[in-house]
Scaffold this motif. Structure first.
Motif, mmCIF file in Angstrom:
data_model
loop_
_atom_site.group_PDB
_atom_site.id
_atom_site.type_symbol
_atom_site.label_atom_id
_atom_site.label_comp_id
_atom_site.label_asym_id
_atom_site.label_seq_id
_atom_site.Cartn_x
_atom_site.Cartn_y
_atom_site.Cartn_z
ATOM 1 N N LEU A 197 16.477 34.404 44.628
ATOM 2 C CA LEU A 197 18.045 33.813 45.077
ATOM 3 C C LEU A 197 17.523 32.794 46.130
ATOM 4 O O LEU A 197 16.668 32.649 47.073
ATOM 5 N N LYS A 198 18.231 31.682 45.687
ATOM 6 C CA LYS A 198 17.954 30.339 46.458
ATOM 7 C C LYS A 198 18.077 30.641 48.048
ATOM 8 O O LYS A 198 19.565 31.163 48.088
ATOM 9 N N THR A 214 25.234 39.966 39.252
ATOM 10 C CA THR A 214 25.908 39.114 40.305
ATOM 11 C C THR A 214 27.433 39.751 40.458
ATOM 12 O O THR A 214 28.352 38.878 40.849
ATOM 13 N N VAL A 215 27.797 40.973 40.128
ATOM 14 C CA VAL A 215 28.980 41.318 40.459
ATOM 15 C C VAL A 215 28.992 42.027 41.709
ATOM 16 O O VAL A 215 28.342 42.832 42.123
ATOM 17 N N GLY A 216 29.889 41.663 42.702
ATOM 18 C CA GLY A 216 29.949 41.797 44.130
ATOM 19 C C GLY A 216 29.033 41.412 44.938
ATOM 20 O O GLY A 216 29.524 41.534 46.239
ATOM 21 N N TYR A 217 27.916 41.053 44.381
ATOM 22 C CA TYR A 217 27.003 40.556 45.270
ATOM 23 C C TYR A 217 25.937 39.903 44.461
ATOM 24 O O TYR A 217 25.912 39.844 43.179
ATOM 25 N N ASN A 265 28.641 32.430 44.362
ATOM 26 C CA ASN A 265 28.060 31.394 43.731
ATOM 27 C C ASN A 265 26.504 31.620 43.845
ATOM 28 O O ASN A 265 25.703 31.093 44.613
ATOM 29 N N CYS A 266 25.877 32.572 43.147
ATOM 30 C CA CYS A 266 24.559 33.014 43.087
ATOM 31 C C CYS A 266 23.675 32.160 42.349
ATOM 32 O O CYS A 266 24.027 31.724 41.211
ATOM 33 N N ASP A 267 22.775 31.246 43.242
ATOM 34 C CA ASP A 267 22.068 30.474 42.253
ATOM 35 C C ASP A 267 20.388 30.864 42.664
ATOM 36 O O ASP A 267 20.012 31.484 43.814
#
Length: 151
Positions: free
Chosen positions: A113-114, A63-66, A121-123
């Motif tokens: 990814l939700k 989740t680094v950068g995207y 805020n990667c969920d």
């Protein structure tokens, strides 16, 4: 005499060259096999919580950068995953012929990814499954280098 020496030294030389072909030339860069381990292997997990994917995707630098849209973690010992390289050959998603499908089902966690979740805020949704896996292998099938999917 020279021919005998050549016949004795040639097989070990070929072996050394094959092994060197599997070694990453740059120590600073992550090899494909190391990336596979980081992104897909979690053999010691006995329980998976609803926040497992969110935590693991962050911990494993996905989740680094995207936000990486999807990922699968394999909860089996590495030797059990590596042996898949010697099982049935199948065509990879992108058409290559170096993929192999496991003959047995494995414990995996599928993370996706939700809807509406955005960087930073990667969920993720966490889904535990038991499926056959498909992996790509390289260097004469000694290294697992890519997770191609599950069936």
């Amino acid at each position: 005499m020279a021919q005998e020496r050549f016949c004795i030294l040639f097989p070990p030389l070929v072996l050394v060259l094959l092994v060197l072909g599997c070694v990453q030339p740059s120590l600073a860069k992550e090899s494909q096999a190391e990336k596979f381990l980081r992104q897909h292997m979690d053999p010691d997990t006995s329980t998976v919580t609803p926040d497992y994917c969110k935590q693991m995707m962050k911990r494993r630098n996905m989740t680094v950068g995207y936000c990486k849209p999807k990922n699968t973690f394999i909860h089996e010992p590495l030797p059990d995953v590596q042996v898949v390289c010697f099982e049935g050959t199948v065509r990879c998603e992108k058409g290559k012929l170096n993929c192999h499908k496991s003959t047995s089902k494995m414990r995996i966690t599928y993370c996706h990814l939700k809807k509406g979740s955005k960087y930073p805020n990667c969920d993720y949704e966490t889904q535990q499954l038991q499926k056959s896996i498909v992996v790509a292998c390289e260097c004469r099938q000694y290294e697992t280098v890519h997770f191609d999917g599950f069936v």
